[in-house]
Design an enzyme around this catalytic site. Sequence first.
Site, PDB file in Angstrom:
ATOM      1  N   SER A   1      24.712 -50.133  23.283  1.00 15.09           N
ATOM      2  CA  SER A   1      24.981 -50.135  24.692  1.00 15.09           C
ATOM      3  C   SER A   1      23.936 -49.358  25.513  1.00 15.09           C
ATOM      4  O   SER A   1      23.930 -49.461  26.733  1.00 15.09           O
ATOM      5  CB  SER A   1      26.364 -49.571  24.989  1.00 15.09           C
TER       6      SER A   1
ATOM      7  N   SER B   1      25.080 -47.618  19.312  1.00 14.53           N
ATOM      8  CA  SER B   1      24.525 -47.815  20.650  1.00 14.53           C
ATOM      9  C   SER B   1      23.231 -47.107  21.002  1.00 14.53           C
ATOM     10  O   SER B   1      22.705 -47.342  22.086  1.00 14.53           O
ATOM     11  CB  SER B   1      25.588 -47.479  21.705  1.00 14.53           C
TER      12      SER B   1
ATOM     13  N   LYS C   1      21.508 -42.105  30.358  1.00 14.51           N
ATOM     14  CA  LYS C   1      22.396 -43.271  30.391  1.00 14.51           C
ATOM     15  C   LYS C   1      23.460 -43.024  31.448  1.00 14.51           C
ATOM     16  O   LYS C   1      23.935 -41.879  31.604  1.00 14.51           O
ATOM     17  CB  LYS C   1      23.018 -43.401  29.004  1.00 14.51           C
TER      18      LYS C   1
END
Lengths: 94, 468
Positions: free
Chosen positions: B148, B172, B73
């Site tokens: 997220s 997330s 990420k």
Amino acid sequence: MQINESLLQKIAHLSRLALTPEQLVRFPKELSLILGYIEKLQKVDTTDVPPTHQVTGLENVLRKDVVQEYTAQTELMDQAPSSASGQVKINKVL
Amino acid sequence: MSIKELHQKLLAKEISSVDLTKQYLVKIKALNPKLNAFLTVSEEEALAQAVLADKIFAAGKATFLTGIPYALKDIFCTAGVRTTGASKILEQYIPPYSATVYEKLKAQGAVLLGKTNCDEFAMGASNENSAYGPVKNPLDHTRVAGGSSGGSAAAVAADLCVFALGTDTGGSIRDPASFCGITGLKVTYGRVSRSGVLSLASSLDTIGPLTKSVEDAALVLAAIAGKDDFDSTTPAIEVEDYAQLLVKDIKGMSIGLPKEYYIGLDPELKTQIDGQLEKLKEMGVQIKEVSLPLTEYAIPIYYIILPAEASSNLARYDGVNFGLNKPGKDLLEMYLATRGAGFGDEVKRRMILGTFVLSSGYQEAYYKQAQKVRTLMCEEFNQIFNEVDALITPTMPAPAFKLGEKMSNPLDMYLADIFTAPANLAGIPALSLPVLKKQGLPVGLQIIGPRFSEARILQIAKKLEVAE
């Protein structure tokens, strides 16, 4: 609790955030909605309840004070928007 | 293909790490324009790491993760590789150092393919808050990938990488895992080092794997977990051989169904969960209904504590040492202009909320109250785990929603965290397993356990996992 434009301006300034005119109009409504929902927390009786700062239960995690060589000065300084003589340059502080 | 299967192929020299990496790079080139899962593809670095991986194999020192292509990420600092936090304020940022978990994976010879898209600074539940466009759900391009860690989830689901790392602060990892139909593990707070990961909420952030299988999650977890001198919130608790422990029998375990997570639940999902529970009963697991009355306060607590901590953590993005700089006539003007231009709407909203709940006159009623109710919530979980070994709930109330559907009211988006945020507040682990379906789209089943019970959760998940 309502966040009106004047309170919003004050908090935005504290957060060092410039807001667009459009955000100045929209945010008070959005934030007031959120605050309205959050306020249900007031219903919970927290008399004599200590606050939680962190959940690990760890305290005073220490390490030996040993100096390590830092070798990425160039990479570090390369990231500064403005620099001179190996120092970061910014607007006057005082 | 699973990590172990790829490992066998690499070991048997059926394919080299370099060729395996090239295969993935080709796939990314083909699919990423549609999905927008990757923000940066580090092709040169990937091939260099693959060459090293092949050397590790040649020396007979390979581990399961050697040569395995993965993604991070874009809030994980990767020295020399751009790290944006999915924000404009870090559009050109090249970190001079690396996250501990990146160093750990590198040391084993795993191959970083690139940095995945996410909600800006990890704030969001749909990956629509990225400054670089949303991530499309690989199963339906009109729907969100979740957030997220949407890019990481989409990349794994579309097989653009073998596994990915994400972060889970309020859901997330589990949310996009649920929406994209893959496995996502939120670890115990402190299980994995957060050093080098852009901080969102320091008392809530966790780092974890997104994978195609429970076994893969177990393998990745073992590689990244453990005490780190650079993160003083990582206790010196043993990292178990999670993959080995998967085969352990779960007979005799007791699992609780917290009724607050089932109120008004879609009957189709309820029926499917009942089916899963039947399987567990056949394995000798006891199922009982339990109650967690404070569940309804999780979102209010979360959306006070997170913004407060985030407002503090994001103060460092000030145009001085790194990142975007918008000049001003003085320091103050520079701060206002830089942060005004560099941050998106959601980030600004949360920072303002955070500053507000910490400000003089309001801190007692909001922030302190939230911290106190959090204590009560932690105690509630502690008590429940005296009664049962784990909890089972849905991960999300519904499958992935359409792009744009929840963007008009921020509160709608916040409510997406309703089943996931409690685990973050209590610092406990939870896994999302893709075994439910609605309208042909995946929905995750969530397994929650007490602190450091990752082995147990993985065992339960393994038993319920549908064989490929």
